[in-house]
Design a protein around this motif. Structure first.
Motif, PDB file in Angstrom:
ATOM      1  N   ASP A  79       0.841  -1.196   0.000  1.00  0.00           N
ATOM      2  CA  ASP A  79       0.000   0.000   0.000  1.00  0.00           C
ATOM      3  C   ASP A  79       0.879   1.250   0.000  1.00  0.00           C
ATOM      4  OD1 ASP A  79      -2.099   1.751   0.111  1.00  0.00           O
ATOM      5  OD2 ASP A  79      -2.672   1.289   2.169  1.00  0.00           O
ATOM      6  N   GLY A  80       0.835   1.992  -1.089  1.00  0.00           N
ATOM      7  CA  GLY A  80       1.618   3.211  -1.204  1.00  0.00           C
ATOM      8  C   GLY A  80       3.012   3.023  -1.753  1.00  0.00           C
ATOM      9  N   ALA A  81       3.440   1.783  -1.962  1.00  0.00           N
ATOM     10  CA  ALA A  81       4.783   1.518  -2.461  1.00  0.00           C
ATOM     11  C   ALA A  81       4.847   1.702  -3.971  1.00  0.00           C
ATOM     12  CB  ALA A  81       5.216   0.096  -2.099  1.00  0.00           C
ATOM     13  N   LEU A  82       6.040   2.028  -4.474  1.00  0.00           N
ATOM     14  CA  LEU A  82       6.278   2.089  -5.911  1.00  0.00           C
ATOM     15  C   LEU A  82       6.756   0.709  -6.361  1.00  0.00           C
ATOM     16  CD1 LEU A  82       6.436   3.617  -8.555  1.00  0.00           C
ATOM     17  CD2 LEU A  82       8.714   4.438  -7.892  1.00  0.00           C
ATOM     18  N   VAL A  83       6.007   0.110  -7.278  1.00  0.00           N
ATOM     19  CA  VAL A  83       6.253  -1.250  -7.744  1.00  0.00           C
ATOM     20  C   VAL A  83       6.580  -1.223  -9.228  1.00  0.00           C
ATOM     21  CG1 VAL A  83       5.226  -3.545  -8.112  1.00  0.00           C
ATOM     22  CG2 VAL A  83       4.719  -2.268  -6.016  1.00  0.00           C
ATOM     23  N   LEU A  84       7.673  -1.856  -9.602  1.00  0.00           N
ATOM     24  CA  LEU A  84       8.032  -2.019 -11.011  1.00  0.00           C
ATOM     25  C   LEU A  84       7.805  -3.465 -11.415  1.00  0.00           C
ATOM     26  CD1 LEU A  84       9.368  -1.152 -13.720  1.00  0.00           C
ATOM     27  CD2 LEU A  84      11.569  -1.787 -12.677  1.00  0.00           C
ATOM     28  N   VAL A  85       7.116  -3.668 -12.529  1.00  0.00           N
ATOM     29  CA  VAL A  85       6.902  -5.001 -13.096  1.00  0.00           C
ATOM     30  C   VAL A  85       7.523  -5.012 -14.482  1.00  0.00           C
ATOM     31  CG1 VAL A  85       5.211  -6.752 -13.756  1.00  0.00           C
ATOM     32  CG2 VAL A  85       4.723  -5.201 -11.843  1.00  0.00           C
ATOM     33  N   THR A  86       8.476  -5.895 -14.709  1.00  0.00           N
ATOM     34  CA  THR A  86       9.065  -6.023 -16.040  1.00  0.00           C
ATOM     35  C   THR A  86       8.472  -7.247 -16.726  1.00  0.00           C
ATOM     36  OG1 THR A  86      10.959  -7.227 -15.103  1.00  0.00           O
ATOM     37  CG2 THR A  86      11.216  -4.867 -15.424  1.00  0.00           C
ATOM     38  N   GLY A  87       7.847  -6.997 -17.866  1.00  0.00           N
ATOM     39  CA  GLY A  87       7.195  -8.062 -18.620  1.00  0.00           C
ATOM     40  C   GLY A  87       5.693  -8.000 -18.464  1.00  0.00           C
ATOM     41  N   ALA A  88       4.990  -7.728 -19.573  1.00  0.00           N
ATOM     42  CA  ALA A  88       3.534  -7.622 -19.543  1.00  0.00           C
ATOM     43  C   ALA A  88       2.892  -8.833 -20.205  1.00  0.00           C
ATOM     44  CB  ALA A  88       3.084  -6.329 -20.224  1.00  0.00           C
ATOM     45  N   GLY A  89       3.376 -10.016 -19.820  1.00  0.00           N
ATOM     46  CA  GLY A  89       2.672 -11.236 -20.164  1.00  0.00           C
ATOM     47  C   GLY A  89       1.566 -11.473 -19.152  1.00  0.00           C
ATOM     48  N   MET A  90       1.037 -12.689 -19.124  1.00  0.00           N
ATOM     49  CA  MET A  90      -0.087 -12.975 -18.230  1.00  0.00           C
ATOM     50  C   MET A  90       0.305 -12.803 -16.767  1.00  0.00           C
ATOM     51  SD  MET A  90      -3.298 -13.749 -18.071  1.00  0.00           S
ATOM     52  CE  MET A  90      -3.919 -14.637 -19.497  1.00  0.00           C
ATOM     53  N   ILE A  91       1.498 -13.250 -16.384  1.00  0.00           N
ATOM     54  CA  ILE A  91       1.918 -13.093 -14.992  1.00  0.00           C
ATOM     55  C   ILE A  91       2.124 -11.619 -14.661  1.00  0.00           C
ATOM     56  CG2 ILE A  91       3.747 -13.528 -13.312  1.00  0.00           C
ATOM     57  CD1 ILE A  91       4.150 -16.259 -14.561  1.00  0.00           C
ATOM     58  N   GLY A  92       2.864 -10.903 -15.506  1.00  0.00           N
ATOM     59  CA  GLY A  92       3.142  -9.504 -15.226  1.00  0.00           C
ATOM     60  C   GLY A  92       1.892  -8.657 -15.151  1.00  0.00           C
ATOM     61  N   LEU A  93       0.954  -8.873 -16.061  1.00  0.00           N
ATOM     62  CA  LEU A  93      -0.289  -8.109 -16.038  1.00  0.00           C
ATOM     63  C   LEU A  93      -1.127  -8.465 -14.816  1.00  0.00           C
ATOM     64  CD1 LEU A  93      -1.152  -8.285 -19.837  1.00  0.00           C
ATOM     65  CD2 LEU A  93      -0.453  -6.244 -18.554  1.00  0.00           C
ATOM     66  N   SER A  94      -1.112  -9.742 -14.426  1.00  0.00           N
ATOM     67  CA  SER A  94      -1.843 -10.145 -13.220  1.00  0.00           C
ATOM     68  C   SER A  94      -1.230  -9.498 -11.985  1.00  0.00           C
ATOM     69  CB  SER A  94      -1.845 -11.666 -13.091  1.00  0.00           C
ATOM     70  OG  SER A  94      -2.486 -12.279 -14.194  1.00  0.00           O
ATOM     71  N   VAL A  95       0.104  -9.502 -11.905  1.00  0.00           N
ATOM     72  CA  VAL A  95       0.792  -8.828 -10.802  1.00  0.00           C
ATOM     73  C   VAL A  95       0.395  -7.358 -10.751  1.00  0.00           C
ATOM     74  CG1 VAL A  95       3.045  -7.993 -10.024  1.00  0.00           C
ATOM     75  CG2 VAL A  95       2.766 -10.396 -10.644  1.00  0.00           C
ATOM     76  N   ALA A  96       0.389  -6.704 -11.906  1.00  0.00           N
ATOM     77  CA  ALA A  96       0.067  -5.279 -11.952  1.00  0.00           C
ATOM     78  C   ALA A  96      -1.342  -5.016 -11.413  1.00  0.00           C
ATOM     79  CB  ALA A  96       0.197  -4.770 -13.380  1.00  0.00           C
ATOM     80  N   ALA A  97      -2.304  -5.812 -11.863  1.00  0.00           N
ATOM     81  CA  ALA A  97      -3.684  -5.605 -11.418  1.00  0.00           C
ATOM     82  C   ALA A  97      -3.830  -5.822  -9.921  1.00  0.00           C
ATOM     83  CB  ALA A  97      -4.613  -6.541 -12.182  1.00  0.00           C
ATOM     84  N   MET A  98      -3.172  -6.858  -9.397  1.00  0.00           N
ATOM     85  CA  MET A  98      -3.254  -7.151  -7.967  1.00  0.00           C
ATOM     86  C   MET A  98      -2.550  -6.083  -7.143  1.00  0.00           C
ATOM     87  SD  MET A  98      -2.490 -11.242  -8.021  1.00  0.00           S
ATOM     88  CE  MET A  98      -3.463 -12.351  -9.035  1.00  0.00           C
ATOM     89  N   ALA A  99      -1.420  -5.599  -7.633  1.00  0.00           N
ATOM     90  CA  ALA A  99      -0.687  -4.567  -6.901  1.00  0.00           C
ATOM     91  C   ALA A  99      -1.468  -3.257  -6.874  1.00  0.00           C
ATOM     92  CB  ALA A  99       0.690  -4.359  -7.528  1.00  0.00           C
ATOM     93  N   VAL A 100      -2.112  -2.909  -7.988  1.00  0.00           N
ATOM     94  CA  VAL A 100      -2.954  -1.720  -8.005  1.00  0.00           C
ATOM     95  C   VAL A 100      -4.084  -1.866  -6.993  1.00  0.00           C
ATOM     96  CG1 VAL A 100      -4.632  -0.434  -9.390  1.00  0.00           C
ATOM     97  CG2 VAL A 100      -2.415  -1.049 -10.375  1.00  0.00           C
TER      98      VAL A 100
END
Length: 385
Positions: A194-215
């Motif tokens: 919560d409030g952290a800056l998160v970098l995700v490298t790779g927008a495949g299925m895992i990366g996009l899922s990580v992004a949605a969950m982190a948001v």
């Protein structure tokens, strides 16, 4: 429609016979294998596959970039319906598995008793078996998702999904979505998302899922990927994007994007999750994670270039570098819960760009290899055109 007949306590006869597509070697077409009878031991179940999706590891295997035992029934992302149940078969939550349950299941089969299982590393069980990764043998012909049916072994984490959850969203839960949960769990053990800056490298299925969950968890998320369409999709999930190939004055240069966050009071990347498997991206997450931050490596599951690590910088930044491979039963449950509550607001069904019938599996794999679609579907019930 398939008819299932129980013969005694263990044997199941299915008509027409279940069919699995068997892979032998790169360049050789899959061959259909019929398995008319299935013997269900205690704790096992038979599931009729509704939809399977092609994971990147399936593509790596058929292309020869990843070693695998052959003959082999590939496929480990799928959703299906229970059509026969052995004595004592249970779901991941301990409740009894029932006929008609619509389910997803773990890629791994674990004993639950070895030292690793007792330590919580069930995905690294001493006697581990994996769907879509095991050599076909008598008694477990239906061992991968590229089939009309899969025989679930005792020790499989099975999770029920609702009838309303689209198959294209449910199927990847068995690999990509649950692995994304595991990656964020590893990060959250060190950093409050919560409030952290998160970098995700790779927008495949895992990366996009990580992004949605982190948001959803309240993080500020940057997704870096060279594909413009995938960056556009990440922005629809609430992420900011960067192009790792951008040069010069491009506003999508990663350092420019991160500088923008620094101006807003987020000067450091505290979580960096690498989901592409490329050496350049691994170097990026190792270099960019800030003081007290954590770098989670997820994508490096095939042989690739080695990456150097300067231990002094890790020490001085108090940084953590950890790897995540597969997931636990609880993380699969979390993945399904996330999809159930968010699928109507997140366009994950669009990531399955095209679906082929089982008989066209080789075509589906070829299409997946192009990278035009994040996922390609395989539907046993669909007829060839």
């Amino acid at each position: 429609m398939h008819t299932v007949v129980r013969v005694g306590d263990l044997d199941v006869i299915v008509k027409p016979s279940p069919v699995a597509m068997v892979w032998y070697e790169p360049g050789r077409p899959h061959e259909a294998l019929a398995a008319p009878g299935v013997r269900l031991a205690p704790g096992e179940a038979l599931v009729e596959v509704e939809l399977a999706t092609v994971c990147g590891s399936d593509v790596h295997t058929v292309s020869g970039h990843r070693s695998a035992p052959a003959p082999l029934v590939l496929g480990h992302e799928q959703v299906g319906r229970v059509v026969a149940v052995g004595d004592g078969a249970v779901r991941a939550d301990g409740t009894r598995l029932a006929l008609g349950d619509r389910v997803v299941w773990s890629v791994t089969v674990s004993c639950g008793d070895c030292d690793r299982c007792r330590r919580g590393f069930t995905q690294k069980c001493r006697v581990l078996a994996k769907y879509g990764h095991e050599r076909v043998h008598r008694g477990w012909e239906l061992s991968g998702g590229f089939a009309t049916h899969v025989q679930l072994r005792a020790g499989t984490a099975t999770v029920r999904v609702s009838e309303s959850l689209p198959a294209a969203i449910a199927a990847p839960a068995s690999c990509a979505t649950a692995t994304a949960v595991a990656a964020l769990d590893a990060a959250a053990a060190k950093v409050d998302l919560d409030g952290a800056l998160v970098l995700v490298t790779g927008a495949g299925m895992i990366g996009l899922s990580v992004a949605a969950m982190a948001v959803e968890a309240g993080a500020e998320v940057v997704v870096a990927d060279p594909d413009a369409s995938r960056r556009a999709f990440a922005r629809r999930l609430g992420a900011v994007t960067a192009d790792p190939l951008a040069r010069g004055t491009s506003p999508e240069r990663l350092d420019s994007v991160l500088a923008g966050f620094a101006e807003r009071g987020l000067p450091e990347v505290l979580v960096a999750i690498e989901a592409s498997g490329t050496a350049a991206a691994v170097r990026t997450v190792l270099d960019v994670v800030g003081v007290g931050g954590v770098a989670v490596l997820v994508g490096s599951v095939s042989p690739g270039s080695e990456v150097s690590l300067d231990p002094e910088t890790v020490v001085r930044r108090l940084a953590t570098v950890t790897g995540v491979h597969n997931y636990t039963a609880g993380q699969l449950e979390q993945a399904v819960a996330f999809l159930e509550r968010s699928w109507q607001s997140l366009p994950f069904d669009e990531l399955v760009g095209v679906t082929h019938p089982l008989a066209e599996l080789d075509l589906a794999l070829e299409e997946a290899a192009t990278g035009l679609h994040v996922r390609v579907g395989v539907a046993p019930g669909r007829r060839p055109i």
